[in-house]
Design a protein around this motif. Structure first.
Motif, PDB file in Angstrom:
ATOM      1  N   LYS A  64       0.972  -1.253   0.142  1.00  0.00           N
ATOM      2  CA  LYS A  64       0.016  -0.125   0.130  1.00  0.00           C
ATOM      3  C   LYS A  64       0.852   1.075   0.112  1.00  0.00           C
ATOM      4  O   LYS A  64       2.202   0.966   0.167  1.00  0.00           O
ATOM      5  CB  LYS A  64      -0.887  -0.092   1.433  1.00  0.00           C
ATOM      6  N   ASN A  65       0.330   2.491  -0.248  1.00  0.00           N
ATOM      7  CA  ASN A  65       0.850   3.616  -0.496  1.00  0.00           C
ATOM      8  C   ASN A  65       1.668   4.044   1.009  1.00  0.00           C
ATOM      9  O   ASN A  65       0.923   4.058   2.154  1.00  0.00           O
ATOM     10  CB  ASN A  65      -0.107   4.826  -0.408  1.00  0.00           C
ATOM     11  N   PRO A  66       3.004   3.958   1.116  1.00  0.00           N
ATOM     12  CA  PRO A  66       3.573   4.070   2.705  1.00  0.00           C
ATOM     13  C   PRO A  66       3.251   5.835   2.967  1.00  0.00           C
ATOM     14  O   PRO A  66       3.176   6.753   2.176  1.00  0.00           O
ATOM     15  CB  PRO A  66       5.137   4.181   2.205  1.00  0.00           C
ATOM     16  N   ILE A  67       3.200   5.862   4.414  1.00  0.00           N
ATOM     17  CA  ILE A  67       2.894   7.028   4.752  1.00  0.00           C
ATOM     18  C   ILE A  67       3.773   7.901   4.890  1.00  0.00           C
ATOM     19  O   ILE A  67       4.023   9.220   4.490  1.00  0.00           O
ATOM     20  CB  ILE A  67       2.148   6.927   6.163  1.00  0.00           C
ATOM     21  N   SER A  68       5.152   7.606   5.712  1.00  0.00           N
ATOM     22  CA  SER A  68       6.150   8.399   5.843  1.00  0.00           C
ATOM     23  C   SER A  68       7.173   7.390   6.119  1.00  0.00           C
ATOM     24  O   SER A  68       7.246   6.367   6.496  1.00  0.00           O
ATOM     25  CB  SER A  68       5.702   9.337   6.802  1.00  0.00           C
ATOM     26  N   LEU A  69       8.546   7.951   5.970  1.00  0.00           N
ATOM     27  CA  LEU A  69       9.446   7.359   6.457  1.00  0.00           C
ATOM     28  C   LEU A  69       9.945   7.237   7.875  1.00  0.00           C
ATOM     29  O   LEU A  69      10.226   5.952   8.435  1.00  0.00           O
ATOM     30  CB  LEU A  69      10.938   8.039   6.103  1.00  0.00           C
ATOM     31  N   LEU A  70       9.436   8.107   8.755  1.00  0.00           N
ATOM     32  CA  LEU A  70       9.629   8.052  10.340  1.00  0.00           C
ATOM     33  C   LEU A  70       8.163   8.180  10.996  1.00  0.00           C
ATOM     34  O   LEU A  70       7.207   8.931  10.460  1.00  0.00           O
ATOM     35  CB  LEU A  70      10.641   9.050  10.682  1.00  0.00           C
ATOM     36  N   ASP A  71       8.098   7.617  12.010  1.00  0.00           N
ATOM     37  CA  ASP A  71       6.770   7.927  12.860  1.00  0.00           C
ATOM     38  C   ASP A  71       7.056   8.816  13.884  1.00  0.00           C
ATOM     39  O   ASP A  71       7.983   8.733  14.950  1.00  0.00           O
ATOM     40  CB  ASP A  71       6.419   6.462  13.475  1.00  0.00           C
ATOM     41  N   ASN A  72       6.422   9.999  13.986  1.00  0.00           N
ATOM     42  CA  ASN A  72       6.587  11.159  14.830  1.00  0.00           C
ATOM     43  C   ASN A  72       5.770  11.111  16.041  1.00  0.00           C
ATOM     44  O   ASN A  72       5.318  12.005  16.521  1.00  0.00           O
ATOM     45  CB  ASN A  72       6.674  12.579  14.068  1.00  0.00           C
ATOM     46  N   ALA A  73       4.942  10.002  16.292  1.00  0.00           N
ATOM     47  CA  ALA A  73       4.068  10.022  17.473  1.00  0.00           C
ATOM     48  C   ALA A  73       4.602  10.407  18.878  1.00  0.00           C
ATOM     49  O   ALA A  73       3.979  11.172  19.553  1.00  0.00           O
ATOM     50  CB  ALA A  73       3.681   8.482  17.543  1.00  0.00           C
ATOM     51  N   PRO A  74       5.933  10.289  19.057  1.00  0.00           N
ATOM     52  CA  PRO A  74       6.526  10.672  20.298  1.00  0.00           C
ATOM     53  C   PRO A  74       6.408  12.289  20.231  1.00  0.00           C
ATOM     54  O   PRO A  74       6.441  12.736  21.241  1.00  0.00           O
ATOM     55  CB  PRO A  74       7.936  10.387  19.942  1.00  0.00           C
ATOM     56  N   LEU A  75       6.397  13.142  19.162  1.00  0.00           N
ATOM     57  CA  LEU A  75       6.424  14.575  19.052  1.00  0.00           C
ATOM     58  C   LEU A  75       5.124  14.950  19.424  1.00  0.00           C
ATOM     59  O   LEU A  75       5.221  15.925  20.327  1.00  0.00           O
ATOM     60  CB  LEU A  75       6.689  15.021  17.548  1.00  0.00           C
ATOM     61  N   HIS A  76       3.829  14.081  19.334  1.00  0.00           N
ATOM     62  CA  HIS A  76       2.728  14.701  19.871  1.00  0.00           C
ATOM     63  C   HIS A  76       2.700  14.496  21.277  1.00  0.00           C
ATOM     64  O   HIS A  76       2.071  15.359  21.955  1.00  0.00           O
ATOM     65  CB  HIS A  76       1.759  13.447  19.399  1.00  0.00           C
ATOM     66  N   ARG A  77       3.282  13.452  22.104  1.00  0.00           N
ATOM     67  CA  ARG A  77       3.238  13.334  23.222  1.00  0.00           C
ATOM     68  C   ARG A  77       4.280  14.235  23.792  1.00  0.00           C
ATOM     69  O   ARG A  77       3.752  15.098  25.010  1.00  0.00           O
ATOM     70  CB  ARG A  77       3.800  12.113  23.647  1.00  0.00           C
TER      71      ARG A  77
END
Length: 367
Positions: free
Chosen positions: A97-110
């Motif tokens: 499927k279409n990849p979303i991004s290279l990295l997951d920035n969920a920690p930034l949200h926290r």
């Protein structure tokens, strides 16, 4: 006005620290209008949240950036990075499927939730500690550069060619959208559209400050501006990291310099026109004083000294594309959220600004 640049935004904190010291550690916020884009939007929001005590606000930024770690911004563990790498490979081979991004920035949200109580922005507006705050993001569907702003009630939105201003109560989603580096961090859906890094297609970076009423603008860049740079000869084909770093520099630096040149040209034109003629013809222009501070040394060269401190899995991903080499360290500088690199940029920002202390004082003086 604080521009983008990922981890390079640590330089802005050094500039703010110097401004605080030059002005004698004021409690009163000297910047009634705060505008930010990309990582600069996060710094601008932090100033707005604690605008009732400017020195405290700068101190909070220093405390965060001087203890920065990559895992506060994006996931660095094997499972996350390997999983996203597999999805990218699968997409390239037509099986995924279409990849979303290279990295997951969920920690930034926290991290933002922990450090930024957004309800304080309206409180500071109500008490007069700040007049307006603007965060710019780029719409992937419309292609518009949207400046989401929160300010005093009499402020109105604006609409120009491919750029608009929208009055909203600011929240974390706008910061995540504004700082979503293309390909690297995921786009964020705000209202009816997905948004990415605010520096993309931002053809007039200074304009949000002017629309909000500024007549003096302190612009803090994150890239060295050199008009006399010599063109070097090279027989080696550029690496993927060099190309990506060059593309990111074009996004974050080029439009800013063009906009500042345009603004200075308008200033010179207005100075040559008699004031009575401007009044008679109802010319809707005003002179704007600009103080532009940017790194005196190439940040990518500083980054090349610290790339080895990136988390192991990040180094593993960046090494094949050449980002661990000096020539490709431009790309790494946007992702190097480690305290040693950030502290080096804070020191550089502080030195560059204190060296221009007389200009800074003159900027805040006068009518």
């Amino acid at each position: 006005m604080l521009t983008g640049g990922g981890a390079r935004a640590a330089y802005q904190v050094g500039v703010l620290k110097a401004v605080r010291d030059i002005l004698g550690g004021p409690v009163r916020n000297p910047f009634p209008i705060l505008c930010g884009t990309s990582a600069g939007a996060i710094n601008a929001a932090a100033l707005a949240v604690f605008a009732d005590d400017f020195s405290r606000a700068v101190g909070n930024l220093l405390d965060v950036w001087e203890h920065m770690r990559c895992d506060l911004i994006y996931r660095t563990d094997f499972a996350s990075i390997a999983g996203r790498g597999v999805r990218w490979l699968a997409a390239l081979s037509w099986f995924g499927k279409n990849p979303i991004s290279l990295l997951d920035n969920a920690p930034l949200h926290r991290t933002l939730e922990k450090f930024l109580p957004f309800e304080r922005i309206q409180q500071n507006i109500d008490t007069g500690s700040v007049y307006a705050v603007s965060i710019t993001a780029s719409g992937y569907t419309s292609g518009q550069s949207v400046s989401f702003f929160q300010g005093v009630p009499e402020l109105e939105g604006w609409e120009r060619q491919q750029r608009i201003g929208a009055a909203v109560p600011l929240k974390i989603e706008y910061l995540l959208a504004s700082s979503a580096l293309p390909f690297i961090f995921p786009a964020v859906k705000v209202h009816r559209e997905y948004f990415g890094d605010g520096s993309m297609r931002q053809i007039a970076p200074v304009s949000p400050a002017l629309h909000l009423g500024a007549d003096r603008v302190l612009v803090v860049g994150t890239g060295r501006q050199s008009a006399d740079a010599a063109r070097a000869r090279s027989n080696i084909y550029p690496s993927l990291a060099q190309v990506a770093g060059h593309a990111l520099n074009s996004i974050f630096l080029d439009s800013l310099m063009v906009d500042i040149e345009r603004l200075e040209r308008i200033n010179r034109t207005l100075s040559a026109i008699p004031q009575e003629l401007i009044t008679q013809r109802k010319v809707d222009l005003r002179p704007v004083k600009v103080l532009f501070i940017s790194p005196s040394h190439p940040i990518e060269r500083i980054a090349s000294r610290f790339v080895s401190e990136l988390p192991p899995m990040v180094r593993f991903v960046l090494r094949p594309v050449g980002a661990m080499n000096r020539a490709g360290s431009n790309l790494a500088s946007y992702l190097l959220f480690e305290k040693t690199f950030c502290r080096a940029l804070i020191d550089l920002g502080y030195q560059d600004t204190t060296a221009r202390a007389a200009e800074v004082r003159a900027f805040f003086e006068g009518p």
